[in-house]
Design a protein around this motif. Sequence first.
Motif, PDB file in Angstrom:
ATOM      1  N   ILE A 190       0.850  -1.184   0.000  1.00 12.53           N
ATOM      2  CA  ILE A 190       0.000   0.000   0.000  1.00 12.53           C
ATOM      3  C   ILE A 190       0.890   1.239   0.000  1.00 12.53           C
ATOM      4  O   ILE A 190       1.839   1.338   0.795  1.00 12.53           O
ATOM      5  CB  ILE A 190      -0.942   0.012   1.215  1.00 12.53           C
ATOM      6  N   LEU A 212       0.954   5.723  -0.444  1.00 14.04           N
ATOM      7  CA  LEU A 212       0.206   6.976  -0.391  1.00 14.04           C
ATOM      8  C   LEU A 212       0.988   8.049  -1.132  1.00 14.04           C
ATOM      9  O   LEU A 212       2.225   8.026  -1.163  1.00 14.04           O
ATOM     10  CB  LEU A 212      -0.045   7.420   1.049  1.00 14.04           C
ATOM     11  N   SER A 261       0.274  12.378  -2.987  1.00 13.79           N
ATOM     12  CA  SER A 261      -0.664  13.476  -3.236  1.00 13.79           C
ATOM     13  C   SER A 261       0.029  14.556  -4.045  1.00 13.79           C
ATOM     14  O   SER A 261       1.252  14.534  -4.247  1.00 13.79           O
ATOM     15  CB  SER A 261      -1.195  14.073  -1.925  1.00 13.79           C
ATOM     16  N   THR A 279      -1.838  -1.024  -4.106  1.00 14.06           N
ATOM     17  CA  THR A 279      -2.886  -0.011  -3.941  1.00 14.06           C
ATOM     18  C   THR A 279      -2.236   1.324  -3.611  1.00 14.06           C
ATOM     19  O   THR A 279      -1.313   1.387  -2.793  1.00 14.06           O
ATOM     20  CB  THR A 279      -3.855  -0.405  -2.809  1.00 14.06           C
ATOM     21  N   TRP A 329      -3.229   5.209  -2.403  1.00 11.26           N
ATOM     22  CA  TRP A 329      -4.145   6.258  -1.953  1.00 11.26           C
ATOM     23  C   TRP A 329      -3.572   7.599  -2.412  1.00 11.26           C
ATOM     24  O   TRP A 329      -2.451   7.957  -2.045  1.00 11.26           O
ATOM     25  CB  TRP A 329      -4.261   6.243  -0.432  1.00 11.26           C
ATOM     26  N   LEU A 341      -4.011  11.458  -2.103  1.00 13.77           N
ATOM     27  CA  LEU A 341      -4.705  12.382  -1.205  1.00 13.77           C
ATOM     28  C   LEU A 341      -4.858  13.775  -1.818  1.00 13.77           C
ATOM     29  O   LEU A 341      -4.528  14.787  -1.223  1.00 13.77           O
ATOM     30  CB  LEU A 341      -3.973  12.439   0.145  1.00 13.77           C
ATOM     31  N   LYS A 395      -6.040   2.485  -7.706  1.00 11.07           N
ATOM     32  CA  LYS A 395      -5.897   3.883  -7.290  1.00 11.07           C
ATOM     33  C   LYS A 395      -7.167   4.374  -6.596  1.00 11.07           C
ATOM     34  O   LYS A 395      -8.257   4.264  -7.144  1.00 11.07           O
ATOM     35  CB  LYS A 395      -5.556   4.742  -8.503  1.00 11.07           C
ATOM     36  N   ILE A 396      -6.980   4.933  -5.397  1.00  9.18           N
ATOM     37  CA  ILE A 396      -8.074   5.469  -4.583  1.00  9.18           C
ATOM     38  C   ILE A 396      -7.839   6.963  -4.395  1.00  9.18           C
ATOM     39  O   ILE A 396      -6.748   7.373  -3.989  1.00  9.18           O
ATOM     40  CB  ILE A 396      -8.136   4.779  -3.210  1.00  9.18           C
ATOM     41  N   VAL A 402      -8.742  10.572  -2.577  1.00  8.22           N
ATOM     42  CA  VAL A 402      -9.348  11.438  -1.568  1.00  8.22           C
ATOM     43  C   VAL A 402      -9.196  12.853  -2.124  1.00  8.22           C
ATOM     44  O   VAL A 402      -8.091  13.409  -2.099  1.00  8.22           O
ATOM     45  CB  VAL A 402      -8.659  11.304  -0.200  1.00  8.22           C
ATOM     46  N   HIS A 429     -13.170   8.738  -2.154  1.00  9.93           N
ATOM     47  CA  HIS A 429     -13.647   8.900  -0.777  1.00  9.93           C
ATOM     48  C   HIS A 429     -13.650  10.384  -0.438  1.00  9.93           C
ATOM     49  O   HIS A 429     -12.590  11.010  -0.352  1.00  9.93           O
ATOM     50  CB  HIS A 429     -12.748   8.149   0.200  1.00  9.93           C
ATOM     51  N   PHE A 469      -6.903   5.220   8.495  1.00 12.48           N
ATOM     52  CA  PHE A 469      -5.934   4.370   7.829  1.00 12.48           C
ATOM     53  C   PHE A 469      -5.077   3.694   8.888  1.00 12.48           C
ATOM     54  O   PHE A 469      -4.420   4.373   9.686  1.00 12.48           O
ATOM     55  CB  PHE A 469      -5.053   5.218   6.904  1.00 12.48           C
ATOM     56  N   VAL A 494      -6.735  10.077   7.184  1.00  9.90           N
ATOM     57  CA  VAL A 494      -6.207  10.442   5.871  1.00  9.90           C
ATOM     58  C   VAL A 494      -7.081  11.540   5.287  1.00  9.90           C
ATOM     59  O   VAL A 494      -8.308  11.452   5.318  1.00  9.90           O
ATOM     60  CB  VAL A 494      -6.108   9.243   4.902  1.00  9.90           C
TER      61      VAL A 494
END
Length: 211
Positions: free
Chosen positions: A3, A5, A7, A47, A49, A51, A73-74, A76, A118, A124, A133
């Motif tokens: 995982i 992260l 941004s 995965t 995230w 942000l 890809k997720i 926020v 989301h 998280f 997050v």
Amino acid sequence: MTIYLTSDLHLGHQNIIRFCDRPFDGVGHMNARLAELWNETVAEQDTVWVLGDVALGALDDSLAWINRLAGHKILVPGNHDRCWQGDRALHKGSPQTRAARRERARARYTAAGFAEIHDDPARFPVAGVAATVSHFPFWGDSHGEDRYVEYRPEDDGGWVLHGHVHDTWRQRGRQVNVGVDAWGGRPVAAERIAALVENGPGDLEPLPWAD
């Protein structure tokens, strides 16, 4: 599966090169290098995230890069994303008009390659604690003021994983900035963030951009 992260890619955004002193001679160079660093780091089974603040400029052209990025890809959303809940364009007209506009905006990002979106700050699990997050930190900003106060997560004494502040810090107290400007242009693995959390609150400067 790992995982990650990240941004604040700001794909397609010319001014971010000057604003954050990114080592690129133009948007095309920046977009291609960000994609290269991402795909050197992330595998298809991983995965990521994201942000917030994915793409600006000519949005369709900028968002087209998302499908070139590996992994599940997720998103926020952040204040520069058209599907962000605080975007002024999503608050005009009747409730029906606003709902339809919001769905169209979200569909634009899912069509570009995001599997999930989301809206609200989530939790998280990292280093045995449930960190928040969010695109925004509890406090602080890259512009020297606290903007978007109403959209920031509440400081409940825990940790927040965030973006928004670009190269202002990598860690500030219980706030860990996962943005590309703090991590050499690459997504950061959750294990690396867990190590920071285990070490406790601290202050860390951004890492240099990858060669």
